[in-house]
Design a protein around this motif. Sequence first.
Motif, mmCIF file in Angstrom:
data_model
loop_
_atom_site.group_PDB
_atom_site.id
_atom_site.type_symbol
_atom_site.label_atom_id
_atom_site.label_comp_id
_atom_site.label_asym_id
_atom_site.label_seq_id
_atom_site.Cartn_x
_atom_site.Cartn_y
_atom_site.Cartn_z
ATOM 1 N N PRO A 183 96.924 112.631 22.606
ATOM 2 C CA PRO A 183 95.591 111.985 21.820
ATOM 3 C C PRO A 183 95.819 111.431 20.763
ATOM 4 C CG PRO A 183 95.263 114.216 22.053
ATOM 5 C CD PRO A 183 96.229 114.262 22.600
ATOM 6 N N SER A 184 97.012 111.389 19.862
ATOM 7 C CA SER A 184 97.495 109.858 18.538
ATOM 8 C C SER A 184 97.750 109.439 19.497
ATOM 9 C CB SER A 184 98.993 110.648 17.670
ATOM 10 O OG SER A 184 99.717 111.456 18.555
ATOM 11 N N ASP A 185 99.307 109.338 20.048
ATOM 12 C CA ASP A 185 98.567 107.780 21.226
ATOM 13 C C ASP A 185 98.433 107.184 21.883
ATOM 14 O OD1 ASP A 185 101.492 108.487 20.430
ATOM 15 O OD2 ASP A 185 102.066 109.894 22.329
ATOM 16 N N ARG A 236 83.997 123.482 15.001
ATOM 17 C CA ARG A 236 84.305 123.046 16.046
ATOM 18 C C ARG A 236 85.118 121.318 15.776
ATOM 19 N NH1 ARG A 236 81.268 126.982 18.406
ATOM 20 N NH2 ARG A 236 81.915 128.112 19.988
ATOM 21 N N ASP A 237 84.007 120.660 15.504
ATOM 22 C CA ASP A 237 84.311 119.296 15.655
ATOM 23 C C ASP A 237 85.025 119.257 14.750
ATOM 24 O OD1 ASP A 237 82.324 117.741 17.356
ATOM 25 O OD2 ASP A 237 79.893 118.149 15.141
ATOM 26 N N ALA A 238 85.415 119.987 13.919
ATOM 27 C CA ALA A 238 86.393 119.569 12.904
ATOM 28 C C ALA A 238 88.396 119.963 13.371
ATOM 29 C CB ALA A 238 86.287 120.810 11.828
ATOM 30 N N ILE A 239 87.868 120.684 13.961
ATOM 31 C CA ILE A 239 88.746 121.143 14.905
ATOM 32 C C ILE A 239 89.228 119.721 16.022
ATOM 33 C CG2 ILE A 239 90.188 122.385 17.285
ATOM 34 C CD1 ILE A 239 88.456 124.913 16.265
ATOM 35 N N ASN A 240 88.316 119.134 16.616
ATOM 36 C CA ASN A 240 88.272 118.081 17.473
ATOM 37 C C ASN A 240 88.879 117.212 16.501
ATOM 38 O OD1 ASN A 240 88.237 116.473 19.385
ATOM 39 N ND2 ASN A 240 86.501 115.988 19.063
ATOM 40 N N GLN A 241 88.697 116.044 15.292
ATOM 41 C CA GLN A 241 88.883 115.254 14.569
ATOM 42 C C GLN A 241 90.032 115.657 13.714
ATOM 43 O OE1 GLN A 241 87.608 113.025 14.104
ATOM 44 N NE2 GLN A 241 85.626 113.422 14.827
ATOM 45 N N VAL A 242 90.673 117.287 13.846
ATOM 46 C CA VAL A 242 91.780 116.943 13.302
ATOM 47 C C VAL A 242 93.058 117.086 13.759
ATOM 48 C CG1 VAL A 242 93.628 119.049 11.277
ATOM 49 C CG2 VAL A 242 91.382 118.789 11.335
ATOM 50 N N VAL A 243 93.135 117.967 15.700
ATOM 51 C CA VAL A 243 93.677 118.144 16.297
ATOM 52 C C VAL A 243 94.176 117.467 17.092
ATOM 53 C CG1 VAL A 243 95.484 119.631 17.690
ATOM 54 C CG2 VAL A 243 93.717 120.393 16.535
ATOM 55 N N PHE A 244 93.075 116.527 17.386
ATOM 56 C CA PHE A 244 92.906 115.471 18.327
ATOM 57 C C PHE A 244 92.204 114.222 18.488
ATOM 58 C CE2 PHE A 244 92.697 120.238 20.110
ATOM 59 C CZ PHE A 244 93.129 119.921 20.792
ATOM 60 N N GLU A 245 92.359 113.595 17.500
ATOM 61 C CA GLU A 245 91.552 112.462 16.538
ATOM 62 C C GLU A 245 90.172 112.625 17.423
ATOM 63 O OE1 GLU A 245 93.932 110.788 15.183
ATOM 64 O OE2 GLU A 245 95.371 111.392 15.671
ATOM 65 N N GLY A 246 89.463 113.651 17.175
ATOM 66 C CA GLY A 246 88.211 112.739 18.051
ATOM 67 C C GLY A 246 87.906 112.796 19.336
ATOM 68 N N LYS A 257 90.180 115.973 26.990
ATOM 69 C CA LYS A 257 89.741 115.059 28.352
ATOM 70 C C LYS A 257 91.417 114.182 28.939
ATOM 71 C CE LYS A 257 85.587 113.083 26.587
ATOM 72 N NZ LYS A 257 84.968 112.294 25.385
ATOM 73 N N TRP A 258 90.724 114.356 29.720
ATOM 74 C CA TRP A 258 91.991 113.526 30.845
ATOM 75 C C TRP A 258 92.392 112.284 30.263
ATOM 76 C CZ3 TRP A 258 94.573 117.605 32.467
ATOM 77 C CH2 TRP A 258 93.860 118.272 33.332
ATOM 78 N N LEU A 259 93.468 112.024 29.788
ATOM 79 C CA LEU A 259 93.413 110.455 28.801
ATOM 80 C C LEU A 259 95.156 110.241 29.688
ATOM 81 C CD1 LEU A 259 94.323 112.017 25.241
ATOM 82 C CD2 LEU A 259 92.183 110.856 26.460
ATOM 83 N N LYS A 260 94.634 109.426 30.511
ATOM 84 C CA LYS A 260 95.661 108.155 30.971
ATOM 85 C C LYS A 260 95.669 106.402 30.218
ATOM 86 C CE LYS A 260 94.723 110.840 35.758
ATOM 87 N NZ LYS A 260 93.116 109.869 35.322
ATOM 88 N N ALA A 261 96.963 106.686 31.025
ATOM 89 C CA ALA A 261 97.408 105.019 30.459
ATOM 90 C C ALA A 261 97.954 104.779 31.049
ATOM 91 C CB ALA A 261 97.046 104.604 28.822
ATOM 92 N N HIS A 262 97.092 102.722 31.207
ATOM 93 C CA HIS A 262 98.434 101.962 32.500
ATOM 94 C C HIS A 262 98.541 100.652 32.387
ATOM 95 C CE1 HIS A 262 94.572 100.367 34.488
ATOM 96 N NE2 HIS A 262 94.115 101.838 33.806
ATOM 97 N N THR A 263 99.525 99.674 33.118
ATOM 98 C CA THR A 263 99.356 98.221 33.262
ATOM 99 C C THR A 263 98.419 97.758 33.554
ATOM 100 O OG1 THR A 263 100.955 96.774 33.861
ATOM 101 C CG2 THR A 263 101.018 98.641 34.258
ATOM 102 N N THR A 264 98.050 96.738 32.734
ATOM 103 C CA THR A 264 96.611 96.279 32.497
ATOM 104 C C THR A 264 97.372 95.425 34.187
ATOM 105 O OG1 THR A 264 97.799 94.293 31.836
ATOM 106 C CG2 THR A 264 96.049 95.841 30.467
#
Lengths: 313, 504
Positions: free
Chosen positions: B240-242, B296-306, B476-483
């Motif tokens: 999440p941080s990346d 639960r919101d706080a867990i999400n904010q603190v650990v997973f950037e919301g 969330k399934w977080l994916k990243a790819h080249t444009t």
Amino acid sequence: MLAYLSRRLLFVVPTLFFVSLLIFTLQQLLPGDPAQVMAGEDQRPEVIEYLRAKYHLDQPFPIRYLYWIGGVLQGDLGESIRIGRPVRDLVLEKLPVTAQLAVMAFLIALLIGIPAGIVSAVKNNTVWDYAANAVALWGLSTPNFWLGILLILLFSVELGWLPASGYVPPGEDLAANLEAMILPAFVLGNAIAAVMMRHTRSAMIQVLGQDYVRTARAKGLGERVVIVKHALRNALVPVVTLGALEFGQLLSGAVLTEQVFTIPGFGKLIVDAVFNRDYAVVQGVVLFTATAYITLNLLADIAYFLVNPRLRS
Amino acid sequence: MRSVRVLALAGLVALVSSAAAAQHLRIGLAEDPDILDPTLARTFVGRIVFSSLCDKLIDITPDLKIVPQLATGYTISEDGKTVTMKLRQGVTFHDGEPFNAAAAKYSLERHLNMPGSNRRGEIAAISSIETPDDYTIEIHLGSTFAPLLSQLTDRAGMMVSPKAAEALGDKFGTHPVCAGPFKFVERVAQDRIVVERFEQYWDRKNVHLEKITYMPIPDATVRLANLRSGSLDLIERVLPSDFVELKKDPRFKTSAVTELGYQGLTINIANGPGAQQNPLAKDKRIREALELSLDRDAINQVVFEGLFQPGNQWVSPESPWYQKSLPIPKRDVAKAKKLLQEAGMPNPVVDYMVPNDTQSQQVAQVIQAMAKEAGFDLRIRATEFASSLKLAQQGEFDLYQLAWSGRTDPDGNLYNFVGCKGPPALNSSKFCDEEVEKELVAERTAISEAERMKHFEAVARKTLSERPIIYLYHRKWLKAHTTKLTGLVDYPDGLIRVVGLKLQ
């Protein structure tokens, strides 16, 4: 020499037997059930039972050992429960990768470590010595994974000179292979170079203070000849031992470095196998590397004979 | 003049071949897949690779609707006990063998009968399969089983070449032969899996990539460095941080979709002697107090950037199966304290087993701090995964933080975890309630969705108050790819469907 060698070779057999017993026993002490791990998320009891029976996990310890060692003696190291391939194939697949990485790292360590050790000993207590020591200390105290990630960020992400990771077999593309291997080899070699440098330095300092070196100098021999031909040869004995140990360790795989650079060698294989309780793979790889280690030590003993004439008598 | 033409031609050839070579997609996976046999496979990451190798009878849309793939359509008999599927004609497996009713029957029977099959439990309701003609199969069920179609959208619906499966037996996974858009080329364990385009694929016109290399790179930082340096085109499970950083980078595109699974806290209610010592098992007010102490919101904010999705049920609030009448409870420390007082246990000491990865540890620490305010003393016990499975099964825990990757049908997130017949490693709470059991059986045998929804609601009312599991959030399934990569569609199952993908 022959008598000595055959005596040493005789020791290899019981050593390997105890190693095999030790690997097998220690592995059983790991908590967790391999069949349960292999049954994946769904954890169907019938699948767990099937896997237990298939891999003899339902048998008592000595029977399981006999199954395994019986296979080993016939050249069958078992089968990976996780990916369903023979362990022997996996070992043969990873061996060239790990061997190449080990050789490259070792060469880098030799090229940096021994000259730095010599300079540091010859120029004892000068700025050269301090600099070499500082570099050695840095090399020793830098964690491999951290250095690896920094090098990736610099050479791959920022400069774009080298690939971030991924292995290319040399037969496919030698240049790409060397590009992929140079960073991990440097990371591994860097740490060993530091140890080599420290050992060469202290051995050289000791040797340089001995009478025969003074005699050599008194005879009017050039300083280079005194250092390289007379002093270094004697100083190398402990360094050869160390080299064999370090090289053996390199052959057993470099877990963190392989993880960071995604090099498919023994290190990655064994770590994944431990976490997945893939017993056959762990046993096979450890047994193989133990054999390699023992062989290297034997070769180191032979090397003593070659560098030290006194042992030959 | 001639040399100019030759040069021009060579240039053109080079241009064409570089464009062709460019259709090579390199995907960074978070783990090394296990055996590539749809019958025996166990891992989530293996399913990502199967998406290019093995087509299924039916598939899902991003909003979980069932659509045809190798079957062109299906009908369900009135009693719900027979599913008839019409199969696509002109489909061939990678070895040139034809796909037809006999092959479909063979594949399903292999899933059902092969020793060690991980699919058997998913489709055990099937009693027989008939092939009235070459392109029709009739699947007969012993009793109505509502989740069946959803199961066939995953590995249980994957078709394998009977000839190859017979020849390779349980080694089929070393060289899988299916009917997907790509065929298997090679696998180097822990290094790469290479597949190349199958020219006889039935939907060939929509397959633009020529080759895909899947590279398992477990370290998220290294995976990201590979994407940034151009060594990879697409990575899954970005931290999440990346992810927040990547979103700002114009060189990359990101995608996030809520998972089908959940993350939760399993409470040992009746599993072995451990349950007798567990303060949370003694009184359900203590379990309620624990849930009320959590934000639960706080867990999400603190650990997973919301970025993740807080939740309180086995499906996420975005799912059509979510029970809206039972929303996420708000944190109420005062009430939690009061409940603990009433239960006569103001400071319960709880053994809290947590997987030893960084994210799980962070979540555990936040939970520990929150629960402490209500009076709980949660003692975190970081445990390696394989060991934790065993300990959970044996009931050697009070509270166990567990992830479930999720199934398309909500039953797959529920039945095995709170049902009396759930495998001990999944229902490690050993929760078993007559009323819940009745409703679970009813939802499985109900035919209409509305009817199932009613039964799910009844299960939710009971289990959310009994709390064998306190559901926390959905990743969330977080994916990243080249444009350069276009055509990527997000599916809640987190898989990467490769048909339609193109590198510009």
